[in-house]
Design a protein around this motif. Sequence first.
Motif, PDB file in Angstrom:
ATOM      1  N   VAL A 133     -16.183  30.588  -7.388  1.00  0.00           N
ATOM      2  CA  VAL A 133     -15.826  29.604  -8.378  1.00  0.00           C
ATOM      3  C   VAL A 133     -14.753  28.594  -7.717  1.00  0.00           C
ATOM      4  O   VAL A 133     -13.892  28.696  -7.100  1.00  0.00           O
ATOM      5  CB  VAL A 133     -15.176  30.134  -9.566  1.00  0.00           C
ATOM      6  CG1 VAL A 133     -15.089  29.347 -10.653  1.00  0.00           C
ATOM      7  CG2 VAL A 133     -16.176  31.738  -9.491  1.00  0.00           C
ATOM      8  N   ASP A 134     -15.393  27.381  -7.772  1.00  0.00           N
ATOM      9  CA  ASP A 134     -14.663  25.868  -6.808  1.00  0.00           C
ATOM     10  C   ASP A 134     -12.932  25.766  -7.406  1.00  0.00           C
ATOM     11  O   ASP A 134     -13.904  25.994  -9.322  1.00  0.00           O
ATOM     12  CB  ASP A 134     -15.949  25.220  -7.005  1.00  0.00           C
ATOM     13  CG  ASP A 134     -15.569  24.170  -5.026  1.00  0.00           C
ATOM     14  OD1 ASP A 134     -15.588  23.645  -5.077  1.00  0.00           O
ATOM     15  OD2 ASP A 134     -13.449  24.927  -4.719  1.00  0.00           O
ATOM     16  N   HIS A 176     -24.681  46.094  -5.831  1.00  0.00           N
ATOM     17  CA  HIS A 176     -23.903  45.008  -4.543  1.00  0.00           C
ATOM     18  C   HIS A 176     -23.502  43.813  -4.756  1.00  0.00           C
ATOM     19  O   HIS A 176     -24.279  42.522  -4.585  1.00  0.00           O
ATOM     20  CB  HIS A 176     -25.557  45.310  -3.330  1.00  0.00           C
ATOM     21  CG  HIS A 176     -24.931  45.310  -1.935  1.00  0.00           C
ATOM     22  ND1 HIS A 176     -24.615  43.695  -1.820  1.00  0.00           N
ATOM     23  CD2 HIS A 176     -25.388  46.052  -1.038  1.00  0.00           C
ATOM     24  CE1 HIS A 176     -23.588  43.861  -0.321  1.00  0.00           C
ATOM     25  NE2 HIS A 176     -24.966  44.951  -0.245  1.00  0.00           N
ATOM     26  N   GLY A 177     -22.931  43.699  -5.565  1.00  0.00           N
ATOM     27  CA  GLY A 177     -22.203  42.457  -6.148  1.00  0.00           C
ATOM     28  C   GLY A 177     -21.219  42.187  -5.823  1.00  0.00           C
ATOM     29  O   GLY A 177     -20.319  42.561  -5.424  1.00  0.00           O
ATOM     30  N   ASP A 178     -20.431  41.347  -6.364  1.00  0.00           N
ATOM     31  CA  ASP A 178     -19.079  40.526  -6.515  1.00  0.00           C
ATOM     32  C   ASP A 178     -18.135  40.544  -8.531  1.00  0.00           C
ATOM     33  O   ASP A 178     -18.734  39.898  -8.946  1.00  0.00           O
ATOM     34  CB  ASP A 178     -19.408  39.631  -5.618  1.00  0.00           C
ATOM     35  CG  ASP A 178     -18.303  38.701  -4.867  1.00  0.00           C
ATOM     36  OD1 ASP A 178     -18.476  38.335  -3.902  1.00  0.00           O
ATOM     37  OD2 ASP A 178     -17.012  40.220  -4.624  1.00  0.00           O
ATOM     38  N   MET A 179     -17.110  40.619  -7.662  1.00  0.00           N
ATOM     39  CA  MET A 179     -15.775  40.622  -8.603  1.00  0.00           C
ATOM     40  C   MET A 179     -15.777  38.773  -8.872  1.00  0.00           C
ATOM     41  O   MET A 179     -15.676  38.469  -7.940  1.00  0.00           O
ATOM     42  CB  MET A 179     -14.934  41.018  -9.145  1.00  0.00           C
ATOM     43  CG  MET A 179     -15.494  42.293  -8.743  1.00  0.00           C
ATOM     44  SD  MET A 179     -15.068  42.537 -11.098  1.00  0.00           S
ATOM     45  CE  MET A 179     -13.804  42.898 -11.114  1.00  0.00           C
ATOM     46  N   PHE A 180     -15.509  38.244  -9.760  1.00  0.00           N
ATOM     47  CA  PHE A 180     -15.166  36.538 -10.197  1.00  0.00           C
ATOM     48  C   PHE A 180     -14.174  36.687 -11.010  1.00  0.00           C
ATOM     49  O   PHE A 180     -15.308  37.197 -12.512  1.00  0.00           O
ATOM     50  CB  PHE A 180     -16.315  35.681  -9.904  1.00  0.00           C
ATOM     51  CG  PHE A 180     -17.382  35.650 -10.787  1.00  0.00           C
ATOM     52  CD1 PHE A 180     -18.411  36.439 -10.857  1.00  0.00           C
ATOM     53  CD2 PHE A 180     -17.290  34.708 -11.917  1.00  0.00           C
ATOM     54  CE1 PHE A 180     -19.014  36.557 -11.342  1.00  0.00           C
ATOM     55  CE2 PHE A 180     -18.696  34.324 -12.373  1.00  0.00           C
ATOM     56  CZ  PHE A 180     -19.270  35.415 -13.018  1.00  0.00           C
ATOM     57  N   LYS A 181     -13.974  35.659 -11.938  1.00  0.00           N
ATOM     58  CA  LYS A 181     -13.596  35.224 -13.293  1.00  0.00           C
ATOM     59  C   LYS A 181     -14.374  33.968 -13.563  1.00  0.00           C
ATOM     60  O   LYS A 181     -14.449  33.010 -13.135  1.00  0.00           O
ATOM     61  CB  LYS A 181     -11.555  34.928 -12.762  1.00  0.00           C
ATOM     62  CG  LYS A 181     -11.048  36.904 -13.303  1.00  0.00           C
ATOM     63  CD  LYS A 181      -9.329  35.711 -13.512  1.00  0.00           C
ATOM     64  CE  LYS A 181      -8.307  37.619 -13.743  1.00  0.00           C
ATOM     65  NZ  LYS A 181      -7.313  37.537 -13.945  1.00  0.00           N
ATOM     66  N   TYR A 202     -19.281  40.585 -13.351  1.00  0.00           N
ATOM     67  CA  TYR A 202     -19.363  41.024 -12.362  1.00  0.00           C
ATOM     68  C   TYR A 202     -21.159  40.704 -12.013  1.00  0.00           C
ATOM     69  O   TYR A 202     -21.669  41.064 -12.841  1.00  0.00           O
ATOM     70  CB  TYR A 202     -19.265  42.912 -12.029  1.00  0.00           C
ATOM     71  CG  TYR A 202     -20.134  43.155 -10.736  1.00  0.00           C
ATOM     72  CD1 TYR A 202     -20.747  44.027 -11.057  1.00  0.00           C
ATOM     73  CD2 TYR A 202     -18.910  43.840  -9.666  1.00  0.00           C
ATOM     74  CE1 TYR A 202     -21.617  44.877  -9.830  1.00  0.00           C
ATOM     75  CE2 TYR A 202     -19.060  44.157  -8.505  1.00  0.00           C
ATOM     76  CZ  TYR A 202     -20.670  45.010  -8.159  1.00  0.00           C
ATOM     77  OH  TYR A 202     -20.728  45.060  -6.767  1.00  0.00           O
ATOM     78  N   VAL A 203     -21.137  39.436 -10.825  1.00  0.00           N
ATOM     79  CA  VAL A 203     -22.524  39.543 -10.083  1.00  0.00           C
ATOM     80  C   VAL A 203     -22.946  40.322  -9.739  1.00  0.00           C
ATOM     81  O   VAL A 203     -22.650  41.230  -8.753  1.00  0.00           O
ATOM     82  CB  VAL A 203     -22.664  38.080  -9.998  1.00  0.00           C
ATOM     83  CG1 VAL A 203     -22.034  38.325  -8.645  1.00  0.00           C
ATOM     84  CG2 VAL A 203     -23.779  37.507  -9.982  1.00  0.00           C
ATOM     85  N   PHE A 204     -24.362  40.764 -10.075  1.00  0.00           N
ATOM     86  CA  PHE A 204     -25.162  41.865  -8.953  1.00  0.00           C
ATOM     87  C   PHE A 204     -26.510  42.160  -9.137  1.00  0.00           C
ATOM     88  O   PHE A 204     -27.426  41.127  -9.780  1.00  0.00           O
ATOM     89  CB  PHE A 204     -24.564  43.129  -9.444  1.00  0.00           C
ATOM     90  CG  PHE A 204     -24.730  43.088 -10.906  1.00  0.00           C
ATOM     91  CD1 PHE A 204     -24.239  43.257 -11.954  1.00  0.00           C
ATOM     92  CD2 PHE A 204     -25.906  44.906 -11.420  1.00  0.00           C
ATOM     93  CE1 PHE A 204     -24.491  43.216 -13.602  1.00  0.00           C
ATOM     94  CE2 PHE A 204     -26.575  44.899 -12.806  1.00  0.00           C
ATOM     95  CZ  PHE A 204     -25.755  44.596 -13.542  1.00  0.00           C
ATOM     96  N   HIS A 205     -27.598  42.721  -8.764  1.00  0.00           N
ATOM     97  CA  HIS A 205     -28.618  42.908  -8.542  1.00  0.00           C
ATOM     98  C   HIS A 205     -29.416  43.590  -9.342  1.00  0.00           C
ATOM     99  O   HIS A 205     -28.555  45.274  -9.443  1.00  0.00           O
ATOM    100  CB  HIS A 205     -29.010  42.388  -7.463  1.00  0.00           C
ATOM    101  CG  HIS A 205     -29.357  43.625  -6.623  1.00  0.00           C
ATOM    102  ND1 HIS A 205     -28.731  43.669  -5.070  1.00  0.00           N
ATOM    103  CD2 HIS A 205     -29.561  45.017  -7.048  1.00  0.00           C
ATOM    104  CE1 HIS A 205     -29.308  44.536  -4.036  1.00  0.00           C
ATOM    105  NE2 HIS A 205     -29.251  45.753  -5.379  1.00  0.00           N
ATOM    106  N   THR A 206     -30.204  44.001  -9.831  1.00  0.00           N
ATOM    107  CA  THR A 206     -31.870  45.197 -10.716  1.00  0.00           C
ATOM    108  C   THR A 206     -32.269  45.289  -9.301  1.00  0.00           C
ATOM    109  O   THR A 206     -33.023  43.957  -9.274  1.00  0.00           O
ATOM    110  CB  THR A 206     -31.661  44.791 -11.677  1.00  0.00           C
ATOM    111  OG1 THR A 206     -32.574  44.214 -12.392  1.00  0.00           O
ATOM    112  CG2 THR A 206     -29.797  44.199 -12.611  1.00  0.00           C
ATOM    113  N   HIS A 207     -33.108  45.846  -9.937  1.00  0.00           N
ATOM    114  CA  HIS A 207     -34.523  46.377  -9.704  1.00  0.00           C
ATOM    115  C   HIS A 207     -34.943  45.380 -10.581  1.00  0.00           C
ATOM    116  O   HIS A 207     -35.141  44.629 -11.484  1.00  0.00           O
ATOM    117  CB  HIS A 207     -35.162  47.441  -9.586  1.00  0.00           C
ATOM    118  CG  HIS A 207     -34.757  48.315  -8.740  1.00  0.00           C
ATOM    119  ND1 HIS A 207     -35.079  50.045  -9.035  1.00  0.00           N
ATOM    120  CD2 HIS A 207     -34.222  48.163  -8.184  1.00  0.00           C
ATOM    121  CE1 HIS A 207     -34.716  50.398  -7.928  1.00  0.00           C
ATOM    122  NE2 HIS A 207     -33.531  49.812  -6.846  1.00  0.00           N
TER     123      HIS A 207
END
Lengths: 335, 669
Positions: free
Chosen positions: A56-57, A281-286, A294-299
């Motif tokens: 987030v810029d 396998h994601g990342d946290m952000f506000k 939490y952005v992540f992936h699914t099958h």
Amino acid sequence: MYKKTNLRLAMTLMAMLTVLPSCSSNDTGSAVAPVPEKPSVPQQEVLTEADPTIFVDTDGTYYLYGTGSNSDTGFYVYRSADMKNWQGPVGKANGFCLTGATSYGTTGFWAPQVVKRGDTYYMFYTANEQIAVATATSPMGPFTQQEKKCIATPGKAIDPFVLFDTDGKFYLYHVRLQEGNRIFVAEMTDDLMGIKEETAKECIHASERWENTAQASWGVTEGPTVLHLGDIYYMFYSANDFRNIDYAVGVATASSPYGPWAKSPEPVINRANIGYYGTGHGDMFKDAQGQWNYVFHTHNSFTEVSPRKTAVVGLTQNSQGFGVTNGTFHYLYKE
Amino acid sequence: MFNKTFLLTVFAALTMNASAINIQTQISIKQPGNEAKVIQLQADGNQLKSADGKTLPLHISAQLANDGNDQVYTVTIKADATTYYNFGAQLATGIKSADSEFYLPGFWYHRNLRSPKEAPAFHTSKSWNFREDRLSSPMTSVYDEANGKSVAVIRQLDTPQECMTTHQAGEIILSGETSLGYLGLDCEQQEAKLTFGYPYIETPKRYIRKLTLAAPVFAFAKIEKGETKTIQWRISQTEAKDFGEHVTLMWQRCFDNLKPQALKPLFTPEEMKKGLTNYFRQSYVSNYPLKYNSGHTLLTSDCKPFPEAQVGFCGRVLLNAFNAIEYGEQHGEQDLVTMGNEILESYLQHGFTSAGYFYDNVNFTRGFPSDDKVVHSIRQQSEGVYAILLYLKYEKAHGRRHPQWEARIKGILDGFLKLQKADGSFARKYHDNGTDVDGTGGSTPSSTSALVMGYRYFGKKQYLEAARRTVDYLEQNIISKSDYFSSTLDANCEDKEAAIAAVTATYYLAAVTKGKERQRYIDLCEKAAYFALSWYYMWDVPFAQGQMLGDLGLKTRGWSNVSVENNHIDVFVFELPHIVNWLGQQKGNLRFLQMHDVIFNSLSQLMPTPERLCGIAVPGFYPEVVQHTTWDYGMNGKGFYNNLFAPGWTIASLWEMYSPTRTDDFLKK
């Protein structure tokens, strides 16, 4: 394989000849109807960036990076003003924000993370199962290196995450491939270009039942994201082989960036509370409202792993740590 | 060669009446390498001796003793020399062959004339002998239609033993011990006879797979010099007003004789459901317009999905989808909920024909059938409606409505109102425009539960009225004639599913009516229940070592034969157990209560788990075609399965059994 295929086919044919199958659909007729029409409203295309991260810029624009279908070339970047509609890829080099032309790596461009320090954007990433860092003046790249090189680690290393700690130090959390995928930490040099190997310490490896449901000999914990909130360090990480439907996200806590880390007994994000396989396998952000996501992936589906789909879910801090906020899960779509 | 033309020169005992028994006997003795010799026996006191006066290598005695209202016939064979023998007997029943109907539980009803000539029936021969393990109770019985008399012979079980044989047909000397004898019937002459003996023979043909008769078999047991073998049969007589009552009374006789006890179950219902959810996950197919759990035509060796979806019948796609949703939500496994909803959503979008019926079957390598060629079965349509109404009621209870689904289901039920014939029946199969493909009415009771549920959900009284008419048809054409046929979609003979459909139909109506009307349905339900239960084993057939099912320790009590054409066992139960339990309580029928427990506890025995796969490639894919007798669909015969199976319905059936309050929760609340 040919023989096995032929044998199965022969067995099936023989069985069907001898069985007088009781469930056959011979009475449905031979004339074929056209395949049902596609819906008149065109469906949006879901994003398929695995191991995603959202930066987030300062102006509130969201930038999404991840392991994409072009992982042998580099990284795409997508942009959104509202986290709902994503334009892109918008990387300055034909959609790419980083390629092997200007930065370390010839293959396996995985799991990037972008941070900003001053006016410089840093991308920490994996390529050739090593960790490298490149810089740019824009979140859309191009992220480049003056000299193409990786951060020196003993052996293979992947999945970098850099924590800018409140004590002014920088910590590189990453995965070392040593009898499993194990999460390590090491203090970075001030220029963010290297690590102080003497500070390297293992944080966690797969030890809980939920972290290794297939009881594989090569346990996997990977994809770390670390937050320092108040006095507590929170490490979000993923466990199990990524192809396992039980791939899931857990949280461990510590009072020091080096641990010791106390794991949550059960995952925080998994198929049971998201409803799809292979979550992680994601990342946290506000977000703009100051809520943790939490952005992540699914099958890709219940039957296919790839290409993995990109999703976001809200997380709420509670007395146990973090929990999924009901009703917030959604996939990310191209505009 | 064994000569089945018997010389009636001497009677063994008194003529058949209420207190006397007429049994003719013979012994066949085989010298290895020679054809067997058949020797007629005659009684000399308690001894059975060669009718032609020759000395036998065996001392054979026969005693008849009263035991309550029955007689127990005990044959003791003592060897003076090592001998290979087969002992046979015929009980003259005093009933005219012309008036005779027969009941061999789970295998022969009436004269089996609904079966074609390729299956055991009077079409082929009026004299048959079968190995005992084909029968859900080891009994042969005759009913005298003209005089209302019943006579039965029930084998008294020995310690279960079985051995492999070198070949399957002709004269075979057994390689070890078997406890299996044979039971049968003979109407070749004016007087009907019940036949029995030991060890087994199968004449005039063996029935080795569906609609396949093969050469007969005559087994010979070895008895060493000085050894003694004792075999017993119970002879039972009673009176019955019709064939249905004959089956009821004979079932009770068998029950009292065999006293089946409930096993300790291997898994609890919760453990079973948890294990079965692996089927939901591993069978899921999502790359076609219709999403589904692949439920039929799977190989046991790999369980890989098959590109065909069935609404009901073997596939049971919609019911499995609902079960996944319900379980997922109850246990916090959202992926199952998502999966189930994906399936239902795909059917809502693509699962209906122009006339608004479900596509019963879609094979995706052939494509969707065109509406002018598509064929519907009242059974699959009803099963689809049943599943979706369960789903809608469940969703409503959780504050979620689905008006599109409601409209679809109402459309189908309104279609039923138009399809129903004047006599209350439904055509077994019909075109999309409603015209008959197969106008026979044997599948009619499968519509009753859907209609009753529709009445409950929508409040539309015409559905209830239509349901009532189905049971009027059921009573007149099926229950009163004790002729439970034609519910499966691939056969037209006496079958278990037809009886279960009748039980279920009458139960549903009893659940939504009152007073005398309700009592009528309860009485019909009980009548049909005896018939349904006649298919269920009350004993454990023996297996030889090396026959996998025996090595796994399978006890066949509680499992059931499929039909008179399909002589394997399976877990088809669905709602039957809880209805039998309910009937037991309603009517004070302790046998029903006990039999419920026998069935309920038995069906978890072949649950594939990672540690004990029971011959199936993937855990949770419950086996289907269980071969417990000489039956061979092309894969290893007794003790194994067919190599293709349909877990779609086996999982659905067990799930219903493990959800015993589901029906009442829907109908009564």
